[in-house]
Design a protein around this motif. Structure first.
Motif, PDB file in Angstrom:
ATOM      1  N   ARG B 126       0.841  -1.210   0.000  1.00 41.26           N
ATOM      2  CA  ARG B 126       0.000   0.000   0.000  1.00 41.26           C
ATOM      3  C   ARG B 126       0.868   1.249   0.000  1.00 41.26           C
ATOM      4  NH1 ARG B 126      -5.037  -0.677  -1.864  1.00 41.26           N
ATOM      5  NH2 ARG B 126      -6.204  -2.243  -0.713  1.00 41.26           N
ATOM      6  N   GLU B 127       1.947   1.179   0.773  1.00 40.63           N
ATOM      7  CA  GLU B 127       2.850   2.334   0.810  1.00 40.63           C
ATOM      8  C   GLU B 127       4.180   1.950   0.179  1.00 40.63           C
ATOM      9  OE1 GLU B 127       3.187   4.590   4.346  1.00 40.63           O
ATOM     10  OE2 GLU B 127       1.066   4.333   4.859  1.00 40.63           O
ATOM     11  N   VAL B 128       4.349   2.411  -1.032  1.00 40.38           N
ATOM     12  CA  VAL B 128       5.626   2.175  -1.712  1.00 40.38           C
ATOM     13  C   VAL B 128       6.522   3.371  -1.391  1.00 40.38           C
ATOM     14  CG1 VAL B 128       6.764   1.868  -3.940  1.00 40.38           C
ATOM     15  CG2 VAL B 128       4.482   0.894  -3.548  1.00 40.38           C
ATOM     16  N   HIS B 129       7.683   3.097  -0.768  1.00 41.52           N
ATOM     17  CA  HIS B 129       8.573   4.228  -0.458  1.00 41.52           C
ATOM     18  C   HIS B 129       9.728   4.331  -1.449  1.00 41.52           C
ATOM     19  CE1 HIS B 129      11.436   1.446   1.268  1.00 41.52           C
ATOM     20  NE2 HIS B 129      10.462   0.898   1.969  1.00 41.52           N
ATOM     21  N   GLY B 130       9.904   3.293  -2.229  1.00 39.40           N
ATOM     22  CA  GLY B 130      10.940   3.359  -3.264  1.00 39.40           C
ATOM     23  C   GLY B 130      10.679   2.292  -4.302  1.00 39.40           C
ATOM     24  N   ILE B 131      10.774   2.678  -5.578  1.00 34.75           N
ATOM     25  CA  ILE B 131      10.620   1.709  -6.670  1.00 34.75           C
ATOM     26  C   ILE B 131      12.010   1.310  -7.139  1.00 34.75           C
ATOM     27  CG2 ILE B 131       9.774   1.340  -9.028  1.00 34.75           C
ATOM     28  CD1 ILE B 131       7.656   3.523  -8.477  1.00 34.75           C
ATOM     29  N   GLY B 132      12.268   0.010  -7.180  1.00 38.30           N
ATOM     30  CA  GLY B 132      13.556  -0.476  -7.666  1.00 38.30           C
ATOM     31  C   GLY B 132      13.405  -1.057  -9.057  1.00 38.30           C
ATOM     32  N   ILE B 133      14.307  -0.690  -9.946  1.00 36.36           N
ATOM     33  CA  ILE B 133      14.268  -1.214 -11.310  1.00 36.36           C
ATOM     34  C   ILE B 133      15.607  -1.870 -11.601  1.00 36.36           C
ATOM     35  CG2 ILE B 133      14.048  -0.635 -13.759  1.00 36.36           C
ATOM     36  CD1 ILE B 133      11.425  -0.107 -12.386  1.00 36.36           C
ATOM     37  N   ILE B 134      15.567  -3.140 -12.000  1.00 34.13           N
ATOM     38  CA  ILE B 134      16.775  -3.856 -12.403  1.00 34.13           C
ATOM     39  C   ILE B 134      16.741  -3.968 -13.929  1.00 34.13           C
ATOM     40  CG2 ILE B 134      18.128  -5.976 -12.191  1.00 34.13           C
ATOM     41  CD1 ILE B 134      17.872  -4.421  -9.547  1.00 34.13           C
ATOM     42  N   PHE B 157      15.043   3.791  -7.936  1.00 35.88           N
ATOM     43  CA  PHE B 157      16.443   3.389  -7.817  1.00 35.88           C
ATOM     44  C   PHE B 157      16.701   2.347  -8.897  1.00 35.88           C
ATOM     45  CE2 PHE B 157      14.642   4.803  -3.911  1.00 35.88           C
ATOM     46  CZ  PHE B 157      15.577   5.704  -3.414  1.00 35.88           C
ATOM     47  N   VAL B 158      17.647   2.635  -9.754  1.00 35.23           N
ATOM     48  CA  VAL B 158      17.855   1.766 -10.911  1.00 35.23           C
ATOM     49  C   VAL B 158      19.283   1.246 -10.944  1.00 35.23           C
ATOM     50  CG1 VAL B 158      18.492   3.668 -12.481  1.00 35.23           C
ATOM     51  CG2 VAL B 158      17.551   1.541 -13.435  1.00 35.23           C
ATOM     52  N   TRP B 159      19.409  -0.021 -11.333  1.00 31.14           N
ATOM     53  CA  TRP B 159      20.720  -0.574 -11.655  1.00 31.14           C
ATOM     54  C   TRP B 159      20.581  -1.509 -12.849  1.00 31.14           C
ATOM     55  CZ3 TRP B 159      22.388  -5.608 -12.177  1.00 31.14           C
ATOM     56  CH2 TRP B 159      23.758  -5.775 -12.445  1.00 31.14           C
ATOM     57  N   GLY B 160      21.532  -1.420 -13.738  1.00 36.48           N
ATOM     58  CA  GLY B 160      21.639  -2.369 -14.846  1.00 36.48           C
ATOM     59  C   GLY B 160      23.102  -2.529 -15.144  1.00 36.48           C
ATOM     60  N   PRO B 161      23.460  -3.587 -15.881  1.00 37.58           N
ATOM     61  CA  PRO B 161      24.887  -3.880 -16.085  1.00 37.58           C
ATOM     62  C   PRO B 161      25.651  -2.763 -16.798  1.00 37.58           C
ATOM     63  CG  PRO B 161      23.465  -5.617 -17.030  1.00 37.58           C
ATOM     64  CD  PRO B 161      22.566  -4.600 -16.455  1.00 37.58           C
ATOM     65  N   SER B 162      24.978  -1.968 -17.629  1.00 43.72           N
ATOM     66  CA  SER B 162      25.695  -0.946 -18.397  1.00 43.72           C
ATOM     67  C   SER B 162      25.554   0.429 -17.746  1.00 43.72           C
ATOM     68  CB  SER B 162      25.145  -0.905 -19.831  1.00 43.72           C
ATOM     69  OG  SER B 162      25.372   0.347 -20.407  1.00 43.72           O
ATOM     70  N   GLY B 177       8.969  12.804 -14.816  1.00 41.79           N
ATOM     71  CA  GLY B 177       8.565  13.261 -13.493  1.00 41.79           C
ATOM     72  C   GLY B 177       8.994  12.355 -12.349  1.00 41.79           C
ATOM     73  N   PHE B 178       9.831  11.362 -12.626  1.00 44.45           N
ATOM     74  CA  PHE B 178      10.345  10.504 -11.554  1.00 44.45           C
ATOM     75  C   PHE B 178      11.642  11.091 -10.994  1.00 44.45           C
ATOM     76  CE2 PHE B 178       7.849   7.563 -14.155  1.00 44.45           C
ATOM     77  CZ  PHE B 178       7.101   6.912 -13.193  1.00 44.45           C
ATOM     78  N   ASN B 179      11.886  10.826  -9.710  1.00 42.83           N
ATOM     79  CA  ASN B 179      13.181  11.143  -9.112  1.00 42.83           C
ATOM     80  C   ASN B 179      14.020   9.880  -9.194  1.00 42.83           C
ATOM     81  OD1 ASN B 179      11.900  13.564  -8.170  1.00 42.83           O
ATOM     82  ND2 ASN B 179      11.013  12.312  -6.507  1.00 42.83           N
ATOM     83  N   VAL B 180      14.889   9.829 -10.175  1.00 38.38           N
ATOM     84  CA  VAL B 180      15.586   8.566 -10.449  1.00 38.38           C
ATOM     85  C   VAL B 180      17.047   8.674 -10.044  1.00 38.38           C
ATOM     86  CG1 VAL B 180      15.990   6.776 -12.171  1.00 38.38           C
ATOM     87  CG2 VAL B 180      14.134   8.417 -12.512  1.00 38.38           C
ATOM     88  N   ARG B 181      17.523   7.666  -9.311  1.00 40.69           N
ATOM     89  CA  ARG B 181      18.947   7.611  -8.964  1.00 40.69           C
ATOM     90  C   ARG B 181      19.541   6.307  -9.466  1.00 40.69           C
ATOM     91  NH1 ARG B 181      19.302   8.495  -2.666  1.00 40.69           N
ATOM     92  NH2 ARG B 181      21.450   7.843  -3.104  1.00 40.69           N
ATOM     93  N   ALA B 182      20.632   6.413 -10.204  1.00 38.25           N
ATOM     94  CA  ALA B 182      21.343   5.216 -10.652  1.00 38.25           C
ATOM     95  C   ALA B 182      22.190   4.697  -9.497  1.00 38.25           C
ATOM     96  CB  ALA B 182      22.228   5.541 -11.851  1.00 38.25           C
ATOM     97  N   MET B 183      22.104   3.399  -9.239  1.00 33.21           N
ATOM     98  CA  MET B 183      22.854   2.786  -8.141  1.00 33.21           C
ATOM     99  C   MET B 183      24.010   1.967  -8.714  1.00 33.21           C
ATOM    100  SD  MET B 183      20.769   4.111  -6.057  1.00 33.21           S
ATOM    101  CE  MET B 183      21.219   3.572  -4.402  1.00 33.21           C
ATOM    102  N   ASP B 184      24.963   1.631  -7.844  1.00 31.27           N
ATOM    103  CA  ASP B 184      26.141   0.892  -8.302  1.00 31.27           C
ATOM    104  C   ASP B 184      25.948  -0.622  -8.270  1.00 31.27           C
ATOM    105  OD1 ASP B 184      27.659   3.125  -8.915  1.00 31.27           O
ATOM    106  OD2 ASP B 184      28.238   3.374  -6.818  1.00 31.27           O
ATOM    107  N   SER B 185      24.849  -1.066  -7.671  1.00 34.00           N
ATOM    108  CA  SER B 185      24.626  -2.514  -7.585  1.00 34.00           C
ATOM    109  C   SER B 185      23.145  -2.799  -7.392  1.00 34.00           C
ATOM    110  CB  SER B 185      25.400  -3.107  -6.404  1.00 34.00           C
ATOM    111  OG  SER B 185      24.812  -2.658  -5.193  1.00 34.00           O
ATOM    112  N   ALA B 186      22.782  -4.035  -7.718  1.00 25.68           N
ATOM    113  CA  ALA B 186      21.404  -4.474  -7.470  1.00 25.68           C
ATOM    114  C   ALA B 186      21.129  -4.489  -5.970  1.00 25.68           C
ATOM    115  CB  ALA B 186      21.197  -5.860  -8.070  1.00 25.68           C
ATOM    116  N   GLU B 187      22.148  -4.766  -5.193  1.00 27.16           N
ATOM    117  CA  GLU B 187      21.978  -4.793  -3.731  1.00 27.16           C
ATOM    118  C   GLU B 187      21.522  -3.428  -3.213  1.00 27.16           C
ATOM    119  OE1 GLU B 187      25.451  -6.109  -1.630  1.00 27.16           O
ATOM    120  OE2 GLU B 187      24.427  -6.046   0.329  1.00 27.16           O
ATOM    121  N   GLU B 188      22.116  -2.367  -3.745  1.00 26.25           N
ATOM    122  CA  GLU B 188      21.722  -1.016  -3.308  1.00 26.25           C
ATOM    123  C   GLU B 188      20.298  -0.698  -3.723  1.00 26.25           C
ATOM    124  OE1 GLU B 188      24.559   2.235  -4.007  1.00 26.25           O
ATOM    125  OE2 GLU B 188      26.049   0.677  -4.367  1.00 26.25           O
ATOM    126  N   VAL B 189      19.901  -1.192  -4.890  1.00 26.81           N
ATOM    127  CA  VAL B 189      18.509  -1.002  -5.302  1.00 26.81           C
ATOM    128  C   VAL B 189      17.583  -1.653  -4.283  1.00 26.81           C
ATOM    129  CG1 VAL B 189      16.774  -1.626  -7.035  1.00 26.81           C
ATOM    130  CG2 VAL B 189      19.039  -0.822  -7.757  1.00 26.81           C
TER     131      VAL B 189
END
Lengths: 313, 313
Positions: B126-134, B157-162, B177-189
């Motif tokens: 019901r309450e999503v505080h962060g969306i993670g995208i792999i 929060f996004v991470w992909g191999p490239s 309109g998203f606040n998107v941050r690229a992460m260094d690993s899937a773990e951080e996502v």
């Protein structure tokens, strides 16, 4: 993507090129240098219709094909043909659609008839004294038309369930230079012919073994799905040479399946058309004038990809 | 036959209509009031390509569909997209071709993302505080775009191999309109998100169970054929609710198949998306804030026929 209408396809069609490519397709099929995934089938009971999706790729070819063919048997009541369909060719190096062939089922009819020509080349008696045709529809016309390059015989005996269609058949094929006589029964056809082609969607045998004269070759193309049958299984049993377009498919349906399941023949007796074409030899023993031979053609997707490529690639 | 180009399809596309029809398609699939023949597959090893043919008919609908989708993974080297394909709609009452959708694979991407939306509607907290995208390709963009109607959260929060693609992703999705941050690993996502969507063609797990926080929902859409895998099977084991688009298909491949074959779960635990949509209830226990849920979406042909019909019928 090029888009070809039925009229354009007919205008571009070249029988020699198509036959050559279909022959190559059968050879590749028997060498197993093809990808032919299982056929997809639909049934539309409320509309008395069905559909099959046949796809094939001949290894090394520039394109692969997906064919959709439909049969809706109440269509004629509303003035539409029963059969329809199309073929799409895709690049085997990039996956891009290359050509859409809106043939409305015409190429399926033609490739079926050309397989009959190939079978007759290998199996028809050297001296054909009468051609017998069972059925009087479009496939019956095409089979006869495409027999012209493989036999000089022009004497034709036809029977089909509809007297009206028999009349049309005589008219149309006489215009192509055949001497065509409509007969009152399949038995009379068999009595006059030593090269017979059966082309109906019958669900029970139309030709009985005792009617078939020694020295006859029969090509059966109607049994393209389960429960269809045109030949008495005793004919298959009596045949010295049994050629099929696909051992796998004909063991499941087709004329041969009935004889197999009745224990009248063994799977080891079946010869695949592509393997015979590959060997480049006639399959009939021309020194044995009493020999009966049968070709059971159920239709395989390599024919579709090859005829499509012959027109649209 | 109407012929629609990709641009025309995009112009005609209506998300609400497409979602409603895909939902109806899933419901029909789970009620087994559909015809979905087995998928046809090709492999083109020399060109690093593959192709699948998916066909479906929802009983009672005006049309059925045949979809061909191709993936040729060296295409980008010559400036072509990897994916291509088309969908043809045929009348279920006459068999005539009704519409050709030259979508170049776009509708497949969209229907996959819309299944993600349906899964999130039933399963996202019901309450999503962060969306993670792999993953950071087209599917990663569409999944996020189509999550907009089902959650108010815009922190991504996004991470992909490239790393390069991650940069593009941040740029493109920020513009929506998203606040998107690229992460260094899937773990951080995983550390920052409680609604995660995985969208890669990975052949080994990218998300490990110990990284997943209690209360997270994960939708995995990448494992659309054998040997592909994005999730540690221990995640499936830990999940209280396991939703699949097709019990049959996901038992053969998909994330769930790995957990099944490892004996970590039983087939009886699987819930089918269409059955849940049919019941009209959320699949998540909103009183249990620790619950982990998973949706394993491998893609079924009813999605294709429904999205095609929503645009082209």
């Amino acid at each position: 993507m090029k888009i070809w209408t039925k009229d354009e396809i007919i205008a571009r069609f070249n029988m020699e090129r198509a036959v050559r490519m279909i022959e190559e397709g059968f050879v590749a099929y028997s060498r197993k240098t093809v990808q032919v995934p299982p056929v997809q089938n639909f049934q539309f009971d409320a509309a008395n219709g069905d559909c099959c999706v046949k796809s094939a790729y001949v290894e090394g070819a520039a394109a692969f094909a997906v064919k959709v063919s439909t049969g809706f048997y109440d269509n004629p009541k509303q003035g539409l043909p029963s059969n329809n369909g199309l073929i799409v060719l895709f690049s085997a190096t990039t996956g891009e659609p290359v050509a859409l062939l809106q043939d409305e089922g015409w190429l399926t009819c033609v490739r079926t008839a050309l397989a009959g020509q190939l079978a007759a080349r290998l199996l028809a008696p050297r001296e054909v004294h009468g051609i017998g045709i069972i059925g009087s529809g479009e496939q019956a016309r095409l089979q006869l038309e495409y027999l012209q390059p493989v036999t000089g015989c022009r004497d034709v005996f036809v029977w089909g369930p509809s007297a009206k269609n028999r009349g049309h058949y005589v008219e149309k094929m006489s215009a192509l230079g055949f001497n065509v006589r409509a007969m009152d029964s399949a038995e009379e056809v068999a009595a006059n012919a030593n090269l017979i082609v059966t082309t109906t969607p019958s669900r029970e045998p139309l030709l009985r073994s005792e009617w078939i004269r020694n020295g006859t070759h029969i090509t059966a193309v109607g049994a393209d799905s389960a429960s269809k049958q045109e030949l008495d299984p005793a004919i298959i049993c009596r045949a010295r040479v049994i050629v099929v377009d696909s051992i796998d498919q004909c063991s499941k349906y087709g004329e041969v399946s009935h004889a197999l399941s009745a224990g009248l023949i063994h799977a080891e007796q079946l010869l695949e058309l592509g393997a015979l074409l590959d060997a480049g030899q006639r399959a009939r023993d021309d020194t044995n004038l009493a020999q009966i031979t049968v070709a059971d053609l159920t239709g395989v997707a390599v024919q579709d990809v090859q005829i499509a490529a012959s027109v649209g690639a």
